[in-house]
Design a protein around this motif. Structure first.
Motif, mmCIF file in Angstrom:
data_model
loop_
_atom_site.group_PDB
_atom_site.id
_atom_site.type_symbol
_atom_site.label_atom_id
_atom_site.label_comp_id
_atom_site.label_asym_id
_atom_site.label_seq_id
_atom_site.Cartn_x
_atom_site.Cartn_y
_atom_site.Cartn_z
ATOM 1 N N HIS A 321 0.829 -1.205 0.000
ATOM 2 C CA HIS A 321 0.000 0.000 0.000
ATOM 3 C C HIS A 321 0.867 1.260 0.000
ATOM 4 O O HIS A 321 0.583 2.233 -0.715
ATOM 5 C CB HIS A 321 -0.917 -0.015 1.227
ATOM 6 N N TRP A 326 -1.525 1.108 -3.776
ATOM 7 C CA TRP A 326 -2.681 0.282 -4.097
ATOM 8 C C TRP A 326 -3.742 0.450 -3.020
ATOM 9 O O TRP A 326 -3.450 0.821 -1.884
ATOM 10 C CB TRP A 326 -2.290 -1.192 -4.193
ATOM 11 N N GLN A 327 -4.983 0.154 -3.390
ATOM 12 C CA GLN A 327 -6.040 0.134 -2.395
ATOM 13 C C GLN A 327 -5.697 -0.888 -1.311
ATOM 14 O O GLN A 327 -5.149 -1.951 -1.602
ATOM 15 C CB GLN A 327 -7.382 -0.231 -3.040
ATOM 16 N N SER A 329 -7.510 -2.895 0.401
ATOM 17 C CA SER A 329 -8.159 -4.198 0.204
ATOM 18 C C SER A 329 -7.444 -5.007 -0.874
ATOM 19 O O SER A 329 -7.297 -6.228 -0.744
ATOM 20 C CB SER A 329 -9.633 -3.995 -0.166
ATOM 21 N N ASP A 330 -6.977 -4.339 -1.945
ATOM 22 C CA ASP A 330 -6.235 -5.033 -3.000
ATOM 23 C C ASP A 330 -4.890 -5.541 -2.472
ATOM 24 O O ASP A 330 -4.469 -6.667 -2.776
ATOM 25 C CB ASP A 330 -5.998 -4.111 -4.197
ATOM 26 N N LEU A 334 -3.735 -9.500 -2.355
ATOM 27 C CA LEU A 334 -2.551 -9.917 -3.109
ATOM 28 C C LEU A 334 -1.476 -10.482 -2.182
ATOM 29 O O LEU A 334 -0.738 -11.395 -2.560
ATOM 30 C CB LEU A 334 -1.991 -8.735 -3.897
ATOM 31 N N LYS A 384 1.129 -5.751 -10.623
ATOM 32 C CA LYS A 384 0.507 -6.712 -9.718
ATOM 33 C C LYS A 384 0.817 -8.154 -10.094
ATOM 34 O O LYS A 384 1.014 -9.007 -9.219
ATOM 35 C CB LYS A 384 -1.006 -6.491 -9.674
#
Length: 506
Positions: A321, A326-327, A329-330, A334, A384
């Protein structure tokens, strides 16, 4: 006239036999399946409780830091707008989160040494379930009640997170001792419980974080209590409790002499009663467990390796993050690919070590392979797919060996032939190995935010991981060399036997 009558469990005065002899069952039964599932789920839930905290760190850091006042000043003056803030900046909040991780690991490590001893002396089921209930209460007070009542006090968070570490320390020694005698493959599969718990905790955080960071803690609290209740009524701590397996053990014999007078004949009869006392139930002492062959070596090894493994556990979502924006939650979802790799590495490593009959010849090559993967990971761009692949491979070669040492190898150390006179050593040995590893992990949680803040670059954190992985290999290098020689001798013996059979055929 006196007559001697021997009432004994012995067939000969010089031969001591066990009180009860039953053949050990090698086939797997419903008991083994239920024990596998219950211990797997219980420890997975404990790990999910830890993972929830690591995956909501960014949100908590923002909540604890001042934000811009976007209201009309007469309605919300700054002193009211930011009255519940703990820190002056998110950076200071990040340092505090690292301190919480370190305090958790230090208390967890200290608790493991105590819990291992307790587990060998009391009912494992009660110790395990009590720890789960206390953990549920603590994380409710830490993450839920504090937010509902707006209790933003550093002392509150520190106190309950230390207590959380002590409560969770009851888990691992108990579940490993309950699992008992399993092969490396079975332990390799079962040791995935920590990684499965991490994945579940990450999914839990990602699903409920949008409602507020307190809701993942709340759901985890409810699930922990339900799991503890089920385990209390369903789990069977020992196969002996269902009459399945009792080991052949050494016994010590004591003689008691009683003289009896027969009123009718006037004869005096001397009855010698020999009673056998099993020594197998005597727990091993803490200091004797330390000097068992391999315990100190693997404990030091695990201190370095768990530092790296738990750094990914605590900081990987935050790193993704913070670096790639990145979000959250993502990043949470991941980061579970690292745990997927740990599951694969633990199972495959357990299988290979079973076939070879040796452990370190699997652990050391895996860790040496992980070193270049850490260098690759440190230089990845904002992609990603690439990060996911490298994360998975890194998990195989770091998380896999970590799972092997914490489960299969620890079980081997607690079941050595030297312990034939004491079958209550596994929990103590597990507490020593995992406790030492947790002290190493605690030190790492202090160093990581300091390294990142000092150099303003996450690559230096990865260089630190490389160094610790290399030190891990050095710690077990003598054992690795010895086992390599054993493996070479086995190959030579089989080759010579094969040549002899061919010669005899000719």
């Amino acid at each position: 006239m006196s007559t001697n009558t021997n009432i004994s469990s012995e067939t000969d005065d010089n031969v001591t036999t066990p009180l009860i002899q039953r053949p050990t069952r090698h086939r797997y039964t419903l008991y083994h399946l239920s024990t596998f599932i219950l211990t797997f789920v219980s420890y997975a839930m404990l790990h999910a409780a830890r993972k929830v905290f690591s995956n909501v760190k960014s949100t908590m850091a923002e909540e604890w830091s001042p934000v811009a006042n976007e209201t009309i000043r007469p309605i919300k003056p700054d002193n009211i707008w930011n009255q519940t803030r703990l820190f002056n900046s998110p950076g200071d909040a990040t340092i505090f989160l690292g301190v919480l991780d370190a305090l958790f690991m230090f208390s967890y490590a200290a608790g493991l040494f105590i819990s291992g001893i307790i587990g060998d002396r009391f009912d494992l089921r009660i110790v395990l379930c009590s720890g789960m209930i206390v953990t549920a209460i603590v994380i409710f007070l830490f993450g839920v009640l504090s937010e509902w009542l707006h209790i933003y006090k550093a002392a509150w968070y520190i106190s309950f997170w230390i207590l959380n570490g002590l409560a969770q320390s009851t888990g691992w020694p108990c579940v490993v001792a309950i699992m008992g005698n399993c092969r490396g493959l079975i332990f390799g599969i079962w040791s995935a419980c920590a990684s499965v718990g991490n994945i579940f905790g990450a999914a839990l955080a990602a699903s409920f974080l949008t409602y507020g960071y307190e809701y993942p803690f709340l759901v985890c609290t409810v699930l922990l209590i339900c799991c503890a209740i089920i385990c209390f009524f369903a789990i069977i701590p020992s196969p002996a409790d269902v009459g399945m397996e009792i080991k052949h053990v050494n016994t010590s014999t004591e003689e008691t002499t009683t003289r009896v007078n027969d009123r009718e004949t006037g004869e005096e009869t001397e009855i010698i009663v020999k009673t056998s006392e099993s020594t197998a139930t005597k727990p091993i002492t803490f200091f004797r467990a330390w000097v068992l062959p391999g315990v100190a070596m693997y404990s030091l090894c695990y201190a370095c390796l768990k530092l790296v493994n738990y750094s990914f556990f605590f900081w990987l979502p935050f790193y993704l993050h913070a670096k790639f924006r990145w979000q959250e939650s993502d990043a949470d979802l991941l980061s579970t690919l690292y745990d997927v790799g740990g599951i694969i590495g633990g199972i495959v490593g357990g299988l290979i070590s079973d076939l070879a009959g040796l452990r370190s010849i699997v652990v050391v090559p895996a860790l040496l392979t992980a070193i270049p993967m850490l260098f690759v990971f440190s230089g990845l761009a904002n992609d990603k797919t690439a990060n996911g692949v490298v994360m998975t491979v890194t998990g195989v070669f770091i998380g896999g060996p970590a799972n092997m040492i914490s489960a299969a190898i620890t079980a081997d150390l607690g079941r050595q032939e030297i312990l034939a006179a004491s079958d209550q050593a596994l929990s103590t040995v597990t507490g020593i190995v995992d406790g030492t590893g947790s002290f190493g992990a605690a030190i790492g949680q202090v160093l990581i935010p300091l390294i990142e803040k000092r150099w303003k670059d996450w690559r230096f954190v990865f260089y630190f991981f490389v160094l610790m992985t290399f030190v891990t290999c050095c710690c077990i290098l003598p054992l690795f060399i010895r086992e390599c020689k054993i493996a070479i001798n086995k190959i030579k013996t089989r080759y010579a036997a094969h040549r002899q059979r061919n010669y005899d055929t000719i």
